[in-house]
Design a protein around this motif. Structure first.
Motif, PDB file in Angstrom:
ATOM      1  N   THR A 255       0.815  -1.223   0.000  1.00 29.02           N
ATOM      2  CA  THR A 255       0.000   0.000   0.000  1.00 29.02           C
ATOM      3  C   THR A 255       0.848   1.272   0.000  1.00 29.02           C
ATOM      4  O   THR A 255       0.300   2.363  -0.130  1.00 29.02           O
TER       5      THR A 255
ATOM      6  N   ASN B 143       2.624   4.386  -0.915  1.00 31.40           N
ATOM      7  CA  ASN B 143       2.527   5.319  -2.042  1.00 31.40           C
ATOM      8  C   ASN B 143       1.454   4.917  -3.060  1.00 31.40           C
ATOM      9  O   ASN B 143       1.534   5.296  -4.242  1.00 31.40           O
ATOM     10  N   ARG B 144       0.464   4.173  -2.627  1.00 30.76           N
ATOM     11  CA  ARG B 144      -0.620   3.768  -3.514  1.00 30.76           C
ATOM     12  C   ARG B 144      -1.823   4.687  -3.315  1.00 30.76           C
ATOM     13  O   ARG B 144      -2.115   5.120  -2.198  1.00 30.76           O
ATOM     14  N   PRO B 145      -2.571   4.982  -4.378  1.00 28.25           N
ATOM     15  CA  PRO B 145      -3.744   5.853  -4.253  1.00 28.25           C
ATOM     16  C   PRO B 145      -4.764   5.262  -3.292  1.00 28.25           C
ATOM     17  O   PRO B 145      -5.164   4.098  -3.412  1.00 28.25           O
ATOM     18  N   GLY B 146      -5.180   6.073  -2.313  1.00 27.04           N
ATOM     19  CA  GLY B 146      -6.181   5.640  -1.343  1.00 27.04           C
ATOM     20  C   GLY B 146      -5.720   4.529  -0.442  1.00 27.04           C
ATOM     21  O   GLY B 146      -6.538   3.894   0.248  1.00 27.04           O
ATOM     22  N   GLY B 147      -4.410   4.246  -0.415  1.00 26.06           N
ATOM     23  CA  GLY B 147      -3.906   3.174   0.429  1.00 26.06           C
ATOM     24  C   GLY B 147      -4.354   1.793  -0.005  1.00 26.06           C
ATOM     25  O   GLY B 147      -4.371   0.857   0.795  1.00 26.06           O
ATOM     26  N   GLN B 148      -4.684   1.628  -1.295  1.00 30.38           N
ATOM     27  CA  GLN B 148      -5.164   0.345  -1.813  1.00 30.38           C
ATOM     28  C   GLN B 148      -4.031  -0.394  -2.532  1.00 30.38           C
ATOM     29  O   GLN B 148      -3.339   0.193  -3.365  1.00 30.38           O
TER      30      GLN B 148
END
Length: 585
Positions: free
Chosen positions: A289, A291-296
């Protein structure tokens, strides 16, 4: 989180089907005292523990903390001054330690419990109180195992005790005994008969009284590939005289005592080392997760994260059921305990392989965030989860298969529902009630009962329908096992029969599925993640695929529901086991 009333009327918060205020107080204190394991400045965190491991040193500061916390009292029964009241509670107290470092948990003291268990089981009052005083005063007790075929250095070679006036002369050598260089009392399984069989060995206490004659030599340290901070040292005994009062139980009771008392380690070891895999799963969530968008996490990691989480819940269901059985139904826990230890190593090893793919290059990191992965991968085989531990449990299970098929399966009544309610009150655990027999097979009875109840009611939705189908699949697997196992010969040679060993593999996986169904049903009707069928469906699907059984497709949205729970718990610093415990980091 949902707030509602506890069964006794007090307010509480529901996390995962287990009550918040059910967490043992000592476990809460240990988690807080050990602190955030990912903090590089924490003297008890991953960075400090990794440095000690690299240097093959005991993490002295953390051992001192555990000593001040009185952890050794957890290994001493309540009736002789300790805090050991039930094994499920003990596992929960130990998880904060094992979540950080398996070698620390073993080296500091849980092996003292395994050594002392034969004394708690069959020792006289004088022996029990003397050993309790050693542990409560900060001492250590080590076990000197009897020799086991195809074993590692810990189980090779054996001691021999021959009668002498007023006692026995003890001779022999062991290549690797944990803490032999700093142990106060050894519990030695020594050969007292030249004949093989159940009366071949006896248990003797070495060091409980001053040695009057002979030589006890601590040999050089053995450097192990895993658990490098633990001290394994050779032990040599030459004509060491032990009085008759050193014998635990009766002469020739050694094998029987091993079969009775080792049930504790068979359930407890998987139930505590699971916490280490829990920690690695949270590391994998962080890696996926970051540096992933929205923690996804990326979609390619969804199956690994949710699958390992489901496996952890399945393993925990089996381990906790085994631990609770030792208090609730000790007369019928023998086979279940062996099945727990037999099944879980392969599942946990497979899970580490899946998590290694998610971690990628981070899996080789030596820093505080990810450094624990490589250490755990090295430590697990040494921590009783290697080939020799599996072989011992196989030797327990395989000879019982013909009798189970002919007399127990589809005939045993269901066990009490309390067996599957993690955290619910238990009667006081008493080592002396442990047996190594029993004709009932409790978990197969649960499997059949839950499958019948699921089939008798209209499904509440697609997930319930798939769960019912999976339950039926495992019942049919049990029917097939009954036919094949009933045809096995009833003889000692069965234990080495490849077909019988393969059937034992399948049987143990059926018990894992039964434990999941039992725990799910016990939570059913609540407002929690464990009370919903998603985790059980995913866990049983994975077990079914390992069996090569027909498995229905997962209902739409099920994987997303399980993934959301993994991410939510990781975000809120909750453990990824049955309890959803609040963590320090």
């Amino acid at each position: 989180m949902t707030t509602f009333a506890n069964p006794d009327g007090r307010a509480g918060r529901h996390r995962t089907g287990i009550w918040d205020d059910g967490e043992p107080e000592h476990a809460v204190h240990l988690e807080a005292a050990l602190g955030d394991p990912f903090d590089p400045d924490n003297p008890h965190g991953h960075q400090a523990l990794l440095h000690a491991d690299d240097a093959r040193e005991v993490p002295a500061a953390t051992e001192e903390l555990l000593t001040r916390a009185g952890l050794a009292a957890e290994f001493v029964p309540h009736d002789v001054g300790g805090r050991l009241t039930d094994l499920e509670r003990l596992a929960r107290v130990l998880r904060p330690v094992f979540r950080r470092d398996l070698a620390l948990g073993y080296g500091f003291g849980v092996t003292s419990l395994f050594a002392a268990s034969s004394v708690w089981t069959a020792g006289d009052e004088r022996q029990r109180r003397a050993l309790a005083r050693v542990l409560l005063d900060g001492g250590r007790v080590s076990i000197v195992h009897r020799e086991v075929a195809h074993a590692n250095a810990i189980l090779r070679n054996e001691l021999r005790a021959v009668p002498a006036p007023g006692g026995y002369l003890l001779n022999g050598r062991k290549d690797a005994v944990i803490n032999a260089d700093r142990t106060d009392v050894f519990v030695a399984y020594a050969r007292t008969s030249a004949e093989d069989g159940p009366g071949s060995h006896s248990v003797l206490l070495l060091g409980a009284e001053p040695v009057r004659s002979g030589e006890v030599r601590r040999l050089e340290r053995v450097l192990t590939p895993g658990m490098r901070g633990a001290h394994f040292t050779g032990l040599s005994l030459l004509d060491v005289f032990l009085p008759e009062s050193a014998v635990v139980g009766a002469v020739g009771d050694g094998v029987t005592l091993a079969l009775r008392s080792f049930q504790i380690s068979h359930c407890l070891v998987p139930g505590i080392v699971l916490a280490g895999v829990d920690g690695v799963l949270r590391q994998a969530v962080r890696a996926a997760t970051e540096n992933r968008p929205g923690g996804q996490p990326a979609r390619r990691w969804h199956r690994a994260l949710t699958g390992v989480f489901a496996d952890l819940l399945a393993c925990d269901a089996m381990a906790v059921t085994g631990l609770r059985a030792l208090s609730l139904v000790p007369q019928d826990a023998y086979l279940l305990a062996a099945a727990v230890k037999y099944t879980m190593p392969d599942l946990l090893r497979e899970d580490l392989e899946d998590l290694a793919a998610v971690l990628g290059a981070r899996g080789y990191d030596r820093g505080p965030l990810y450094g624990g992965f490589q250490k755990l991968a090295r430590d697990l085989p040494v921590a009783g989860l290697g080939h020799s531990g599996t072989a011992v449990c196989q030797a327990v299970l395989v000879p019982q298969l013909p009798a189970l098929a002919r007399t127990a399966w589809f005939r045993t009544p269901e066990p009490p529902a309390e067996l599957f309610r993690p955290g619910a009150p238990l009667p006081a655990f008493d080592h002396r009630r442990l047996t190594h027999s029993g004709t009932d097979d409790l978990l197969t009875a649960t499997l059949i009962g839950v499958a019948e109840r699921l089939g008798a009611q209209p499904p509440e939705g697609p997930q319930h329908a798939v769960l019912a189908a999976l339950a039926r699949t495992f019942v049919e697997e049990l029917r097939g096992l009954r036919a094949r196992c009933a045809a096995l010969p009833v003889s000692g040679s069965t234990a080495f029969d490849p077909q019988a060993c393969a059937l034992a593999d399948r049987y143990a996986l059926v018990l894992a599925a039964a434990a999941c169904l039992g725990v799910w049903e016990a939570q059913s009707g609540g407002d929690s993640f464990l009370s919903r069928p998603a985790w059980a469906v995913l866990a049983l699907s994975r077990i079914g695929r390992r069996l090569g059984a027909p498995v229905p497709d997962l209902p739409p949205g099920l994987e997303a529901e399980v993934l959301a729970e993994v991410l939510e718990r990781s975000l809120r610093r909750r453990s990824l086991d049955l309890y959803g415990t609040e963590l320090a980091g």
